[in-house]
Design an enzyme around this catalytic site. Sequence first.
Site, PDB file in Angstrom:
ATOM      1  CG  HIS A  36      19.670 -12.581   2.654  1.00 24.14           C
ATOM      2  ND1 HIS A  36      18.758 -12.248   1.681  1.00 24.14           N
ATOM      3  CD2 HIS A  36      19.622 -13.933   2.762  1.00 24.14           C
ATOM      4  CE1 HIS A  36      18.203 -13.347   1.203  1.00 24.14           C
ATOM      5  NE2 HIS A  36      18.708 -14.389   1.857  1.00 24.14           N
ATOM      6  CE  LYS A  67      19.570 -23.514 -14.403  1.00 25.64           C
ATOM      7  NZ  LYS A  67      19.495 -24.143 -13.086  1.00 25.64           N
ATOM      8  NE  ARG A  73      14.092 -18.938   5.824  1.00 22.73           N
ATOM      9  CZ  ARG A  73      13.420 -19.079   4.693  1.00 22.73           C
ATOM     10  NH1 ARG A  73      12.494 -18.218   4.369  1.00 22.73           N
ATOM     11  NH2 ARG A  73      13.656 -20.083   3.885  1.00 22.73           N
ATOM     12  CB  SER A  95      14.518 -14.324  -1.487  1.00 19.42           C
ATOM     13  OG  SER A  95      15.624 -13.769  -0.826  1.00 19.42           O
TER      14      SER A  95
END
Length: 151
Positions: free
Chosen positions: A18, A42, A92, A130
């Site tokens: 990132h 959430k 990616r 991640s």
Amino acid sequence: MKKTAIFPGSFDPFTKGHHDIVIRSLNIFDEVIIAIGFNSAKHNRYFEVDLMVKKISEIYQDNTQVKVVVYNELTSTLAKKHQANFLVRGLRNTTDFEYENTISQMNRNLNADLETVFLITSPQFAAVSSTIIREVHRYGGEVKNYLPYTL
């Protein structure tokens, strides 16, 4: 006219991949806003939003071209609020492209002035996600080589 880009994501956590996208984006845009998507209803993040805001802000504390915000709305709406006409996304692989292309099309439908710019991930970060970092961390593995800050 100032070129502002939003770099949206959950950033759970924010990785060296990132960071690489942010640094490379600064060669294209005048300002990059790292936008951490958060839904207060959430609570399924692994790393707390406040921790990520703190860590990301520290990385760019001396760079006035980078801002960090937390948002809980459509990305296209956030872009309008910040007068940003660009979204930046890192790719990616082809799986990322398929997913991101669909989102890009919807964002463009919601905000006709919003252009998505895809940057291909630098080779050394192509295997970093991640999700993988969370799993390694969850089971006690070392993640410092994948993060641009210390936990």
